[in-house]
Design an enzyme around this catalytic site. Structure first.
Site, PDB file in Angstrom:
ATOM      1  CE1 TYR A   1      -3.852  -2.150   5.648  1.00  0.00           C
ATOM      2  CE2 TYR A   1      -3.478   0.230   5.054  1.00  0.00           C
ATOM      3  CZ  TYR A   1      -4.142  -1.342   4.232  1.00  0.00           C
ATOM      4  OH  TYR A   1      -3.972  -1.753   3.796  1.00  0.00           O
TER       5      TYR A   1
ATOM      6  CB  SER B   1      -0.607   0.021   1.199  1.00  0.00           C
ATOM      7  OG  SER B   1      -1.250   1.368   1.328  1.00  0.00           O
TER       8      SER B   1
HETATM    9  N1  LIG Z   1      -8.798   0.107  -0.981  1.00  0.00           N
HETATM   10  C1  LIG Z   1      -8.102  -0.048  -0.810  1.00  0.00           C
HETATM   11  O1  LIG Z   1      -7.762   1.433  -0.797  1.00  0.00           O
HETATM   12  C2  LIG Z   1      -6.515  -0.840  -0.405  1.00  0.00           C
HETATM   13  C3  LIG Z   1      -5.514   0.767  -0.512  1.00  0.00           C
HETATM   14  C4  LIG Z   1      -3.865  -0.013  -0.648  1.00  0.00           C
HETATM   15  C5  LIG Z   1      -3.528  -1.776  -0.328  1.00  0.00           C
HETATM   16  N2  LIG Z   1      -4.908  -1.911  -0.541  1.00  0.00           N
HETATM   17  C6  LIG Z   1      -4.214  -3.376  -0.147  1.00  0.00           C
HETATM   18  O2  LIG Z   1      -5.163  -4.150  -1.151  1.00  0.00           O
HETATM   19  C7  LIG Z   1      -5.798  -5.161  -0.020  1.00  0.00           C
HETATM   20  C8  LIG Z   1      -7.250  -5.729  -0.734  1.00  0.00           C
HETATM   21  O3  LIG Z   1      -8.204  -4.944  -0.058  1.00  0.00           O
HETATM   22  P1  LIG Z   1      -9.432  -4.540  -0.519  1.00  0.00           P
HETATM   23  O4  LIG Z   1      -9.412  -3.118  -0.283  1.00  0.00           O
HETATM   24  O5  LIG Z   1      -9.916  -5.436  -1.233  1.00  0.00           O
HETATM   25  O6  LIG Z   1     -10.673  -4.923   0.679  1.00  0.00           O
HETATM   26  P2  LIG Z   1     -11.509  -5.947   0.876  1.00  0.00           P
HETATM   27  O7  LIG Z   1     -11.938  -6.230   0.191  1.00  0.00           O
HETATM   28  O8  LIG Z   1     -12.047  -5.892   2.599  1.00  0.00           O
HETATM   29  O9  LIG Z   1     -10.257  -7.290   0.608  1.00  0.00           O
HETATM   30  C9  LIG Z   1     -10.020  -8.201   1.716  1.00  0.00           C
HETATM   31  C10 LIG Z   1      -9.936  -9.288   1.604  1.00  0.00           C
HETATM   32  O10 LIG Z   1      -9.326 -10.018   2.669  1.00  0.00           O
HETATM   33  C11 LIG Z   1      -9.828 -11.373   2.999  1.00  0.00           C
HETATM   34  N3  LIG Z   1      -8.700 -11.296   4.195  1.00  0.00           N
HETATM   35  C12 LIG Z   1      -9.147 -10.723   5.405  1.00  0.00           C
HETATM   36  N4  LIG Z   1      -8.699 -11.302   6.411  1.00  0.00           N
HETATM   37  C13 LIG Z   1      -8.509 -12.492   5.748  1.00  0.00           C
HETATM   38  C14 LIG Z   1      -8.172 -13.814   6.522  1.00  0.00           C
HETATM   39  N5  LIG Z   1      -7.511 -13.853   7.817  1.00  0.00           N
HETATM   40  N6  LIG Z   1      -7.830 -14.746   6.314  1.00  0.00           N
HETATM   41  C15 LIG Z   1      -7.939 -15.359   4.598  1.00  0.00           C
HETATM   42  N7  LIG Z   1      -8.289 -14.485   3.512  1.00  0.00           N
HETATM   43  C16 LIG Z   1      -8.355 -12.593   4.912  1.00  0.00           C
HETATM   44  C17 LIG Z   1     -10.776 -11.051   3.087  1.00  0.00           C
HETATM   45  O11 LIG Z   1     -11.787 -12.440   2.177  1.00  0.00           O
HETATM   46  P3  LIG Z   1     -12.636 -13.687   3.615  1.00  0.00           P
HETATM   47  O12 LIG Z   1     -13.253 -11.969   4.611  1.00  0.00           O
HETATM   48  O13 LIG Z   1     -13.572 -13.965   2.731  1.00  0.00           O
HETATM   49  O14 LIG Z   1     -11.468 -13.945   4.378  1.00  0.00           O
HETATM   50  C18 LIG Z   1     -11.572  -9.499   1.824  1.00  0.00           C
HETATM   51  O15 LIG Z   1     -10.983 -10.871   0.077  1.00  0.00           O
HETATM   52  C19 LIG Z   1      -4.869  -5.702   1.162  1.00  0.00           C
HETATM   53  O16 LIG Z   1      -4.024  -6.170   1.254  1.00  0.00           O
HETATM   54  C20 LIG Z   1      -5.206  -4.500   1.262  1.00  0.00           C
HETATM   55  O17 LIG Z   1      -4.427  -3.796   2.380  1.00  0.00           O
HETATM   56  C21 LIG Z   1      -6.428  -1.131  -0.458  1.00  0.00           C
END
Ligand SMILES: NC(=O)c1ccc[n+]([C@@H]2O[C@H](COP(=O)([O-])OP(=O)(O)OC[C@H]3O[C@@H](n4cnc5c(N)ncnc54)[C@H](OP(=O)(O)O)[C@@H]3O)[C@@H](O)[C@H]2O)c1
Length: 253
Positions: free
Chosen positions: A155, A142
């Site tokens: 985070y 990130s």
């Molecule tokens: N959206 C943003 O602005 C942003 C910015 C920078 C980085 N990111 C990174 O991008 C990645 C994806 O995030 P997103 O934005 O798509 O958020 P999201 O929609 O909340 O997705 C998070 C995913 O991680 C899974 N997860 C969480 N805890 C888990 C566990 N213990 N075991 C297995 N899976 C787990 C969730 O699935 P389950 O709950 O079904 O397990 C879900 O599929 C993350 O690493 C996040 O830090 C996002």
């Protein structure tokens, strides 16, 4: 776009947001994708959506916070499919907790998923990839990794861990045939950011972000920060002396 060189891929955190999008993007281009997360019903829906598009997604129920199970399950998948070509450690958890009232349960969950879970996912079959002289590992960090952002000690630090982990691996794996990519998204619409009450600059639609990430992976970029406007801002913020950084952060919200 030329045909992809991957036959098989594992995407963690594929039950929603960026991981779901990346799994579909790859599957629609002929890759057999193992889609991992905890919510089985979301993964089944994803597999059905792929099937309707004549693509192949295999649901894998997995809690990456359990490192031993994660290592064992990924090794099992690797052996069963004749070798995973691409592993994307995307599963992530983020929740604010101010240093003044820090909540250990949040800190621990962030470390368990973003640090332990990601490191286990990326390490599980690395020796096998090196042996095969083939493979690609991707970490979803990130832009929050660039500095310690307010109310985000766990985070920001967890993503800085992943960033440095990927960099060392990249250096170690040079010449082995195994590629390393670290992605640095800015703000993207997803379940994670839906909880944010503040204004998110240069917020991207999920599909836009997925397209940018997938293209960076396929190009074999060693690192890719986006959107470019936010990457530029955070690049500058990274250079600020502490006094200026602290003053700027005090002004946020
Ligand atoms: N959206 C943003 O602005 C942003 C910015 C920078 C980085 N990111 C990174 O991008 C990645 C994806 O995030 P997103 O934005 O798509 O958020 P999201 O929609 O909340 O997705 C998070 C995913 O991680 C899974 N997860 C969480 N805890 C888990 C566990 N213990 N075991 C297995 N899976 C787990 C969730 O699935 P389950 O709950 O079904 O397990 C879900 O599929 C993350 O690493 C996040 O830090 C996002």
């Amino acid at each position: 776009m030329a045909e992809l060189s991957y036959r098989t891929a594992l995407v963690t955190g594929a039950s929603s947001g960026l991981g779901r999008g990346l799994a579909l993007w790859l599957a629609r281009r002929g890759v057999k994708v193992y889609a991992a997360a905890r919510r089985r019903e979301n993964l089944e829906a994803l597999a059905n959506e792929a099937r309707a598009a004549h693509a192949h997604i295999e649901p894998v129920e997995l809690d990456v916070a359990d490192a031993d199970t994660t290592l064992a399950r990924i090794r099992e998948l690797d052996a069963a499919c004749g070798g995973l070509d691409l592993i994307i450690a995307n599963a992530g958890f983020g929740q604010e907790t101010s240093g003044k009232r820090i909540k250990w349960d949040i800190v621990q969950k962030v470390i368990d998923v973003n640090v332990t879970g990601a490191a286990a996912t990326l390490s599980a079959v690395l020796p096998q990839m090196v042996e095969r002289k083939r493979g690609h590992i991707v970490g979803v960090a990130s832009l929050a990794a660039f500095r310690g952002l307010p109310r985000n000690a766990a985070y920001s630090a967890s993503k800085a861990f992943l960033s440095t982990f990927m960099e060392s691996l990249r250096v170690d794996l040079r010449g082995t045939g195994v590629q390393v990519t670290c992605l640095y998204p800015g703000f993207v619409k997803s379940e994670m950011t839906a909880q944010n009450k503040f204004q998110m600059p240069f917020l991207l639609e999920t599909e836009e972000a997925v397209e940018l990430m997938a293209r960076a992976i396929v190009r074999g970029d060693s690192q890719y920060a986006f959107p470019w406007q936010m990457a530029r801002v955070m690049g500058l913020v990274k250079q600020l002396p502490n006094a200026l950084f602290d003053a700027a952060m005090r002004k946020t919200r």
